[in-house]
Design an enzyme around this catalytic site. Structure first.
Site, PDB file in Angstrom:
ATOM      1  N   PHE A   1       0.303   4.042   9.401  1.00 17.01           N
ATOM      2  CA  PHE A   1       0.716   4.986   8.226  1.00 17.01           C
ATOM      3  C   PHE A   1       0.967   4.485   7.026  1.00 17.01           C
ATOM      4  O   PHE A   1       1.540   5.248   6.197  1.00 17.01           O
ATOM      5  CB  PHE A   1       1.606   6.055   8.778  1.00 17.01           C
ATOM      6  CG  PHE A   1       2.652   5.485   9.283  1.00 17.01           C
ATOM      7  CD1 PHE A   1       3.659   5.132   8.719  1.00 17.01           C
ATOM      8  CD2 PHE A   1       2.907   5.266  10.819  1.00 17.01           C
ATOM      9  CE1 PHE A   1       4.780   4.450   9.249  1.00 17.01           C
ATOM     10  CE2 PHE A   1       3.976   4.783  11.455  1.00 17.01           C
ATOM     11  CZ  PHE A   1       4.935   4.314  10.465  1.00 17.01           C
ATOM     12  N   TYR A   2       0.778   3.237   6.568  1.00 16.06           N
ATOM     13  CA  TYR A   2       1.342   2.739   5.483  1.00 16.06           C
ATOM     14  C   TYR A   2       0.321   2.518   4.429  1.00 16.06           C
ATOM     15  O   TYR A   2      -0.052   1.545   3.770  1.00 16.06           O
ATOM     16  CB  TYR A   2       1.566   1.089   5.782  1.00 16.06           C
ATOM     17  CG  TYR A   2       2.778   0.687   6.459  1.00 16.06           C
ATOM     18  CD1 TYR A   2       3.828   1.848   6.781  1.00 16.06           C
ATOM     19  CD2 TYR A   2       3.221  -0.631   6.773  1.00 16.06           C
ATOM     20  CE1 TYR A   2       5.049   1.432   7.340  1.00 16.06           C
ATOM     21  CE2 TYR A   2       4.485  -0.952   7.429  1.00 16.06           C
ATOM     22  CZ  TYR A   2       5.619   0.151   7.404  1.00 16.06           C
ATOM     23  OH  TYR A   2       6.627  -0.191   8.015  1.00 16.06           O
ATOM     24  N   GLY A   3      -0.047   4.052   4.153  1.00 15.08           N
ATOM     25  CA  GLY A   3      -1.129   4.074   2.955  1.00 15.08           C
ATOM     26  C   GLY A   3      -0.733   5.466   2.384  1.00 15.08           C
ATOM     27  O   GLY A   3      -0.234   6.224   2.754  1.00 15.08           O
TER      28      GLY A   3
ATOM     29  N   SER B   1       0.707  -1.296   0.043  1.00 19.00           N
ATOM     30  CA  SER B   1       0.067   0.127  -0.131  1.00 19.00           C
ATOM     31  C   SER B   1       0.839   1.049  -0.118  1.00 19.00           C
ATOM     32  O   SER B   1       0.514   2.387  -0.422  1.00 19.00           O
ATOM     33  CB  SER B   1      -0.869  -0.007   1.235  1.00 19.00           C
ATOM     34  OG  SER B   1      -0.017  -0.062   2.590  1.00 19.00           O
TER      35      SER B   1
END
Length: 339
Positions: A63-65, A28
Site C-alpha cells: 500500500f505504499y502508493g 511513492s
C-alpha cells in the site's frame, strides 16, 4: 564500501545483510512520487556499496502508493526488470494485510492470501518476496492463526520467510512458537525508545530474531532539516503526526539541535549519529531509514559504521532524559499501536 553487516533470524539466519536497510516508502507515499530514474539510482547506489555475499534489505509494502496502491512495488518490479542481476543481491521485505474493500487492516486467511497475490502481481515475477509481513497485528485474528496462514503460504512458495511488524514482545514470542520469525519491524529511534520497544528488542535477541528499526531519524525530526511547520508540505504525512504539530515541534527541535551538536563533535551527520545509535542496540538491530535519493541513501548507509563511545551514549541519554520528546509517534496516544 559498507563494512558493518549482520545476519537475519529464524529461517533466514544464514543470510548476511548490510547493517543498515533501505526503506522505499518515500519514493511513492509522498505528495509527488519520484521518477523511476531517481528511484533506480538510489536503490542501485546502495547495493553497489556492498561486498560480495552481502545483501541489501529493501523494504516495501502493498500500500505504499497514492490511494494505498501498489505503486511502490511496481517501482521495485521495474527496477529489477532493468537490473535483473541485482535480484540476488537484495532481500525484499514486503508488508501487506491491507484490505482494499475495507480500506484497512485484515489478517484473515482469505485476505492475507489475497494481499500476497496482489503483491506478487505487482512484482510481475521480476523479484521474489523474500519476507512477507502483516503490516499490523489484527486483533480480530489470533497471532497463532495469522502465522499458521503465513506458514501455509510460505510452504506454497509465495515467499521465503515470515516477518512481523508493530508487535509487542509477547506477540513475538507467541508467533515464533508457531513458526520461526525471520525479522520483526518496529519503530526505533532516540525519540522512539519506549519500554515496549526495549522488551521487543530483548525478546528478539533471546529468540535470535533480527529487528528492522524503521524511522531511526524520527520521521526526519532528528535530521536537523526542519525549523518550523512551514518546512513541511501540508500533503506530507508528517503534517499530521503529533510530534510535528506547532507546539510539539518547537519543543522537539531542541532535541534535534542537541543531537546536531553531538554529531558535529563526532564528525558525522545527525542522521548518521541516530542510525549508529539504533545499530548499537543489538547485533541484529538493523536501522531502516527511508530515502528516495542516492546521496541520502549513501549517507544513511555510512551510519552503520558509526560507533558511539560509552561517553557519547551517555550524552545521548542525557539529552533525551532532560528534554523528553513531546507528542506520540503518530497521534497523542500510541498505546494501541503495539499489537
Amino acid at each position: 564500501m559498507v563494512n558493518a553487516t549482520t545476519k537475519l533470524g529464524g529461517t533466514a539466519s544464514d543470510i548476511v545483510v548490510a547493517k543498515v536497510a533501505h526503506g522505499l516508502m518515500s519514493m511513492s507515499w509522498v505528495p509527488k512520487p519520484v521518477s523511476d530514474e531517481q528511484a533506480f539510482e538510489a536503490i542501485k547506489a546502495g547495493i553497489d556499496t556492498l561486498p560480495a555475499g552481502v545483501k541489501m534489505i529493501l523494504n516495501s509494502a502493498q500500500f505504499y502508493g497514492p490511494g494505498m496502491s501498489t505503486h511502490n512495488l511496481e517501482i521495485v518490479s521495474r527496477f529489477f526488470e532493468k537490473y535483473p542481476e541485482y535480484a540476488e543481491r537484495t532481500f525484499l521485505m514486503v508488508k501487506g494485510g491491507h484490505n482494499p474493500d475495507k480500506l484497512g487492516l485484515d489478517n484473515s486467511a482469505a485476505n492475507l492470501r489475497r494481499s500476497v497475490d496482489i503483491c506478487l502481481a505487482a512484482l510481475r515475477g521480476k523479484k521474489a518476496i523474500d519476507c512477507f509481513q502483516p503490516a499490523r497485528i489484527d486483533k480480530a485474528v489470533t497471532i497463532e492463526d495469522t502465522v499458521r496462514t503465513l506458514a501455509a503460504l510460505k510452504d506454497e512458495g509465495k515467499f521465503a520467510h515470515i516477518g512481523l511488524s508493530e508487535c509487542a514482545a509477547a506477540t513475538v514470542r507467541r508467533a515464533h512458537a508457531v513458526h520461526p520469525i525471520a525479522v520483526v519491524e518496529i519503530e526505533v529511534s532516540p525519540t522512539s525508545y519506549e519500554e515496549e520497544t526495549k522488551k521487543v528488542i530483548a525478546t528478539c535477541a533471546e529468540l535470535d530474531i533480527a529487528i528492522t528499526g524503521y524511522s531511526p531519524l524520527g520521521h526526519g525530526l532528528l535530521t536537523g532539516n526542519y525549523n518550523s511547520t512551514a518546512d513541511i508540505d501540508p500533503k506530507d504525512v508528517r503534517a499530521h503526526l503529533s510530534r510535528f504539530q506547532e507546539e510539539n515541534l518547537r519543543h522537539n527541535l531542541v532535541i534535534a539541535e542537541a543531537i546536531k551538536s553531538l554529531a558535529a563533535k563526532k564528525g558525522c551527520t545527525p542522521a548518521q549519529l541516530c542510525i549508529g545509535w539504533v545499530a548499537s542496540l543489538g547485533d541484529k538491530v538493523i536501522p531502516l531509514p527511508g530515502s528516495a535519493r542516492k546521496e541520502r541513501n549513501l549517507e544513511n548507509l555510512v551510519g552503520g559504521d558509526v560507533i558511539l563511545t560509552e561517553e557519547e551514549k551517555a550524552e545521548m541519554a542525557h539529552i533525551l532524559a532532560t528534554h523528553p520528546v513531546k507528542g506520540g509517534r503518530y497521534g497523542d496516544d500510541d498505546s494501541n499501536l503495539w499489537g
